[in-house]
Structure formats: C-alpha cells, structure tokens
Design a protein around this motif. Sequence first.
Motif, PDB file in Angstrom:
ATOM      1  N   ILE A 132      11.378 -87.393  69.426  1.00 23.95           N
ATOM      2  CA  ILE A 132      11.761 -88.715  68.937  1.00 23.95           C
ATOM      3  C   ILE A 132      10.591 -89.265  68.132  1.00 23.95           C
ATOM      4  CG2 ILE A 132      12.374 -91.072  69.586  1.00 23.95           C
ATOM      5  CD1 ILE A 132      13.587 -89.910  72.146  1.00 23.95           C
ATOM      6  N   PRO A 133      10.799 -89.618  66.864  1.00 22.62           N
ATOM      7  CA  PRO A 133       9.683 -90.119  66.056  1.00 22.62           C
ATOM      8  C   PRO A 133       9.098 -91.394  66.663  1.00 22.62           C
ATOM      9  CG  PRO A 133      11.592 -89.624  64.680  1.00 22.62           C
ATOM     10  CD  PRO A 133      12.058 -89.569  66.099  1.00 22.62           C
ATOM     11  N   PRO A 134       7.792 -91.531  66.650  1.00 18.04           N
ATOM     12  CA  PRO A 134       7.192 -92.770  67.168  1.00 18.04           C
ATOM     13  C   PRO A 134       7.604 -93.953  66.304  1.00 18.04           C
ATOM     14  CG  PRO A 134       5.552 -91.443  66.018  1.00 18.04           C
ATOM     15  CD  PRO A 134       6.782 -90.596  66.128  1.00 18.04           C
ATOM     16  N   HIS A 135       7.886 -95.080  66.935  1.00 15.33           N
ATOM     17  CA  HIS A 135       8.276 -96.277  66.194  1.00 15.33           C
ATOM     18  C   HIS A 135       8.332 -97.462  67.138  1.00 15.33           C
ATOM     19  CE1 HIS A 135      12.054 -94.827  67.945  1.00 15.33           C
ATOM     20  NE2 HIS A 135      12.501 -96.068  67.855  1.00 15.33           N
ATOM     21  N   ALA A 136       8.256 -98.656  66.562  1.00 14.15           N
ATOM     22  CA  ALA A 136       8.406 -99.893  67.323  1.00 14.15           C
ATOM     23  C   ALA A 136       9.716-100.592  66.985  1.00 14.15           C
ATOM     24  CB  ALA A 136       7.233-100.835  67.041  1.00 14.15           C
ATOM     25  N   GLN A 137      10.221-100.345  65.770  1.00 10.47           N
ATOM     26  CA  GLN A 137      11.474-100.938  65.321  1.00 10.47           C
ATOM     27  C   GLN A 137      12.337 -99.852  64.681  1.00 10.47           C
ATOM     28  OE1 GLN A 137      10.804-105.162  63.555  1.00 10.47           O
ATOM     29  NE2 GLN A 137       9.024-103.968  62.924  1.00 10.47           N
ATOM     30  N   ARG A 138      13.637-100.125  64.640  1.00 14.98           N
ATOM     31  CA  ARG A 138      14.550 -99.182  64.008  1.00 14.98           C
ATOM     32  C   ARG A 138      15.471 -99.933  63.060  1.00 14.98           C
ATOM     33  NH1 ARG A 138      18.605 -94.720  66.833  1.00 14.98           N
ATOM     34  NH2 ARG A 138      18.559 -93.271  65.084  1.00 14.98           N
ATOM     35  N   LEU A 139      15.530 -99.453  61.824  1.00  6.39           N
ATOM     36  CA  LEU A 139      16.359-100.083  60.805  1.00  6.39           C
ATOM     37  C   LEU A 139      17.470 -99.127  60.394  1.00  6.39           C
ATOM     38  CD1 LEU A 139      16.460-102.689  58.943  1.00  6.39           C
ATOM     39  CD2 LEU A 139      15.487-101.205  57.182  1.00  6.39           C
TER      40      LEU A 139
END
Length: 233
Positions: A132-139
């Motif tokens: 799962i790609p690292p991220h804090a938000q998903r658009l």
Amino acid sequence: MSQAIYARVLFIGPGLSRGVSAERLRQRVEALLGEAHLHDSDQGADSFWQAVNEAPRPLLVVDLEPRADAAHRDWLREQIATRTDGASVFVVCTALEDAWLDGLATVLERVESHTPCSDVPAVPAHHAWSQIPPHAQRLLLCNGPRCTRQGALGLWKTLRQRLKAAGKLECEGGVHITRSQCQFPCDLGPTASLYPQGEWYGIRDEAAVIRLVDERLVAGKALPELRIDQQGG
C-alpha cells in the motif's frame, strides 16, 4: 461468413436483455448468423457460463463490455480456460455502438483478431504492487464518461505532475491519487473526492487543479469556492 468458421457465437455485455440497442443487435446477429445468443452481464454470469459449457465448438465469445481492454480480455480468456478447453474457444472485445453494427460482419470474420483461450499469460508480479503506497490523504478523480468528456484525463496528468513536483505524491504525509469510475454529480465535474476528510470538489480546468494541489493538498487551506458538497459550491 462466421457460420463456417464457428459453430456458435455468444455475445455478452451490459444491457443485452433490454432496450433499443440490444434489439438492434439481436436483429443484426440473426440476419447474419440465423440465430442470436445474447447474455446480459447485468443479470449475472451463470447463464453465460452455462452457455459456454454447452455450446458446440469452435466457439467465439464477443465481449461488449464498454471498458474492455487487453487486461479484461485476458481475464475473460483465463476464466474460460479454467472451465473448458480454451483452445477451441476464442474471444474478441469491442464496444456496442449503433454505427458499429454495420461492421459486425467484419468483426466476426476477422479471425486474426480473435484470441484463443489458451496459453493465457500470467498476471505479472512485482514487489511494489504488493504494498500500500504511503500516504496521509487519498484523492479520487472521476474518470467516468461525462467527466472524461469534460477533460478529466488531461486534468489527471496535471494533478499527478503537480503533486510530484511538490514532493507530495504517494509518500509519507502525501497524497495517494486514484482515477475512479463515475462518482455521480457529473454536471458539477470533473469531480474529485478527498479522504479521510470526505470533501468533494469540482475541478473544471487546469487552474482549479493547480489551486487544489497548491492550496488544499500542500498548504492545507480551505477552498470553499471549489467545494461541490457545500452550499454555493
């Protein structure tokens, strides 16, 4: 003609049990082949798989899924091969359009474009595709038919490039972006929804994408004038 090439031709696709387009297809197929075997994928696949198993060989399956591509075609080939002798079943994918009906005979006769359901390549594996790609938000940017017609594909490229240049693309504290199918408020689109905040935006041009990236996703500022889930959005 395909009667001499194939013992039977099966058609599968959404909406083939109802509507004007389905009836036109039925009439055209009957005129060409003498019989029409249409299976509506919206009604489930059980009857289709039964028809595949019971059909005489060689068999041609014409998949009319609008968004069918090479990956979908290979999935269908693999599914057929697991259920029957794939070497005697062939697949061709094409979209159902009124203008296309006039060329149906050509589609059926172009055997070089019919792919056998044997020796299907395996799905390629890669370590990055298991994470799962690292991220804090998903658009999620809508790439449904209406939003695509309004320029969503070009906006997607700008979105990705702008986030990458800002160092915020799929990284710790960054944004994971995904193209979605229809998100429904098409007249307000192209639409983009941001999570975990649950915010919806209408990004009609490149300038709006740049503002969304620079001001909302990077700087964290509110953009009420681009919101479509708020009064006046």
